[in-house]
Design an enzyme around this catalytic site. Sequence first.
Site, PDB file in Angstrom:
ATOM      1  CG  ASP A 232      47.614  53.546  39.506  1.00 20.13           C
ATOM      2  OD1 ASP A 232      48.047  52.511  40.046  1.00 20.13           O
ATOM      3  OD2 ASP A 232      46.412  53.710  39.198  1.00 20.13           O
TER       4      ASP A 232
ATOM      5  CG  HIS B 216      46.979  55.239  44.058  1.00 20.73           C
ATOM      6  ND1 HIS B 216      48.163  54.648  44.424  1.00 20.73           N
ATOM      7  CD2 HIS B 216      46.456  54.446  43.088  1.00 20.73           C
ATOM      8  CE1 HIS B 216      48.346  53.555  43.715  1.00 20.73           C
ATOM      9  NE2 HIS B 216      47.319  53.393  42.889  1.00 20.73           N
TER      10      HIS B 216
ATOM     11  CD  GLU C 292      38.024  52.090  42.738  1.00 19.46           C
ATOM     12  OE1 GLU C 292      37.848  53.317  42.830  1.00 19.46           O
ATOM     13  OE2 GLU C 292      37.307  51.334  42.060  1.00 19.46           O
ATOM     14  CG  ASP C 293      41.248  48.627  45.411  1.00 21.47           C
ATOM     15  OD1 ASP C 293      40.205  48.684  44.735  1.00 21.47           O
ATOM     16  OD2 ASP C 293      42.381  48.690  44.933  1.00 21.47           O
TER      17      ASP C 293
ATOM     18  CG  ASP D 262      67.678  57.192  13.406  1.00 15.56           C
ATOM     19  OD1 ASP D 262      66.919  58.158  13.438  1.00 15.56           O
ATOM     20  OD2 ASP D 262      67.295  55.998  13.297  1.00 15.56           O
TER      21      ASP D 262
HETATM   22 MN    MN Z   1      46.688  51.726  41.615  1.00 15.58          MN
END
Ligand code: MN
Length: 728
Positions: free
Chosen positions: A145, A79, A83-84, A265
Site C-alpha cells: 500500500d 484493503h 476505511e473509505d 563503488d
Molecule cells: Mn491504500
Amino acid sequence: MLNGQYKKKLDDLLNACRKNLKTVNEDLITRAFKISLEAHKHDLRASGEPYFHHPFEVAMIVAKEIPLDDISVASALLHDVVEDTEFDLKDIREEFGDSVAEIVDGATKITDIFRSHEVTQAESYRKLLLSMVDDIRVMLIKFADRLHNMRTLEYLPADKQLRLAKETLEIYAPFAHRFGLAQIKWELEDLSFKFLHREEYDHIARQLKSRRREREHYLRKFLAPIEKRLKEEGLVYEVEGRPKHLFSIYNKMVKRNKPLDEIYDLFAVRFVLETKDNNDCFIVYGVISEIYKPLPERFKDYISLPKKNGYQSLHTTVVGPEGKLVEIQIRTRLMHEVAEKGVAAHWMYKENKSSLDKEFESWVNWVREIFEQRSEDAPSELMESFKLNLYQDEIYIFTPKGDLKILPRNSTPVDFAFEIHSNVGSHCIGAKVNGRIVPLNSLLRSGDQVEIITSKNQTPNHDWDKFVVTHKAKSHIRKWIKDELRKKAEQGKELWEKKLKREKVHLNDDDLVKFLHTTLKVENLQTFYLGLMDQKLDLDAIIEQVTVRAKHPAAEGGKESEEPRSMFRKFLNTAREITSGISILGSSDAFLHQYAKCCNPIPGDEIVGFVTIGEGIKIHRKDCKNVISMRMAESERLVDVGWPPVTGADFIAAVRVSGKDRPGMLSDVTHAISTYQNTNIRSVNIDSRGSMFEGQIILFVKNTEHLARVLEKIKRVEGILDVERFFG
Ligand code: MN
C-alpha cells in the site's frame, strides 16, 4: 460484467498470481476484484483516476513483488474498502471469511493510527504496528500500500508529500528491511529521498544518467574476459550491472563527506547463477580473481556464514581496467530470491536486543522454511496462517501530545497515568480513551490515545490496587495506602494516649501489647490504633478492661486528682453491692438514688440525701463540703438516709499508702493488716517509682473505727510515709 479495461486488469492480476503463487483460488480473487471495483466506483484518487486503480496496483505488488498467498492478494484488493466506502467489516467477513476480514481490519486500524498521529518515535511506532497485527499478511499489504502511495506521491499537496515521505523513511523502509524485503526497502528509500531532498536527488540522478553510456561501455569491457571464461566452465547465469540506489549513494556521500565522483563503488556487478550448487559461486569467484586483482579485505563469504536474516552471497571488490574498483556479488537464484523478496528477515539490530527477538527469530526461520519449500508441496495449512504473535504482551498507548508509552497487556488508565508521572497517577479521577470517558479500570489496547483527568483533591484508591498491572502503579498505590494507614494509626495512638491521660492510667507499650494479644486478640499496635479510628474497637470499654491491671502513675503531690478513677469506681461498686441499697429513715420503700461523685460515700460513712430534680436522691457523706453549703442554701431538700443494717458483713474500704521502696515492703504491709484482727485484704496494687512506691489496698473492715486502727498499724511499718483512706 466487466468492461474490456477491467477484464484485462483482472487477467493481468490472475496471471501474476498463477506465475508467482503456489496455489491460486481464482474465484476468491475475482470476487474480491469485483467487490472492490463496485465499492470504490464513485471515488477518485488525487491523480484524477478511478480510486480502484490503487487497490488493484497494491494487489499487483503483493502478487508480483512479495508473493505469499492468494488470501493476501484478495485482502490487498479490499484493503481500503472498510476505511473509505459503505462496505463494513461484516460484509467482508460474510463474503470472504475470517482471514480476509481480519487482515482488512488490521490494515484499516494501522491507517487510522497514522492518520491521527505524527510519527515522532520511529522504533516505538514499528513495535506498535507489530503489536496491533497478529497476521504477517497485514504488514505485507501495508508495505505494498505504502509503496504504491509513494509511487504516486507527486499528486498530493507538498505538506502531505513531506509527511508521508518522512514516515516512509523512518517507519516503513527500516521495517521492510527487517522483513527481508530488500527490493521494496530500496524503492521506498529512493522515493522518500526524492521528496525529502529534491535537489540532491536530482543531482545524483542527473550524474548517473549522464555517465550511463560511459558506465555501460566500461562494464562491457570489464565483463568480456569473465564471460568468456564462464561459458567455458559451462555455467548458466545472469549478470546485472547493478544500479546503486540513489539513497545509499547519498548516504555514502554524506557519511564520507565526498563528492559523487569519489564514491568509488559506483561500479557494481551481480552474478546470479542458475544452479543449485553453492560451490558454483566459488568457481565464479575463482575465475574473476584470476583476471582482476581482488582486494582481500573486501572479500565476504556470506554463503558459508549467512547473515542473520538469511542473506547469502559472496562479496568481493576487484581492481578493473584503468584501475577502477568494481564491487561484485555472486549468488545462486535461490539466494537471490531470498535476498530480494524473502519475508525472512531478522528483527534484531545489534543495539536492540530484547527477549522478544528470539520469538521473532524462530518465527522468521519458520517463514523462511516455507519460502524455501515453495517449489515443493508445502502443506496448505502452513500457508493458511501467518500468525505474528509478536509484542502481544505489550501495548502502545498515545499521550494527547502523540508520544508513545509502552505498557504491559491489560494495563488500565491508572497504569498509564502513573507511567506519565506519579503525581498524575495519584490524582487521576477519570480518563478519556480516544475522546470518550471510560472507567478507570477499563483495559487499554494498542493504539489507544489516552487523556488523564486529574483533580488535586483526588487520592489513590484502595480498589486501584486490584486492577493495576504495572509495577510503578502498584508500588505507588501501595506506598500511599501504607502511609495513609500509618497516619491514621498515629491519630489512633493520639486518641488512645489522650484517653489514658484523661483516665490517669499509666500503661507501657509492652503491657498494652500483652493485653491486646491475650484479651482483645489484636495482633499489633497498628491494628489496635486503626481499630479505634474505625470504631471497630470501643475505646471506653477497653479503658475499663485495661484499668483493672493498670499501674498508678507517679503521685507527685499525691493529690486526689491523680487517682485511678476507674479502679476506684470498681471499688465503690463492690462496696455498695455488699449492702442492699440505701434506706430513707422511717421508710422501707426502695427509692431512686445516686452516689455523689464529690465525696463517694461507702457503707459505714455517715450519709445524707439530697433530693435532686430528675435524678432521684443523691447520697453524700455528711462531712462533704458540698453538703455544708447545701445546708446553708437548700436545707429543705436534704433528707436523712442511712445504710441498711448489715449482719455479719464487713464494709469495704480503700486505702492509699506510699513510702520508700525496699525489699519486703509489700509483705510487711500486708502482714501488718492481716495480723490485726484477721482483717481481710481484697486486693493490693503496688507501683514502684524509683526509690519510692505507691499502692492501693482494698480491705474489709467492720466499721470506721476498725479501719482507723488498721491505718495506724500500717503507718508503723518501716519506711511508710503516708497512709490514708481515699474516696475518689
Ligand atoms: Mn491504500
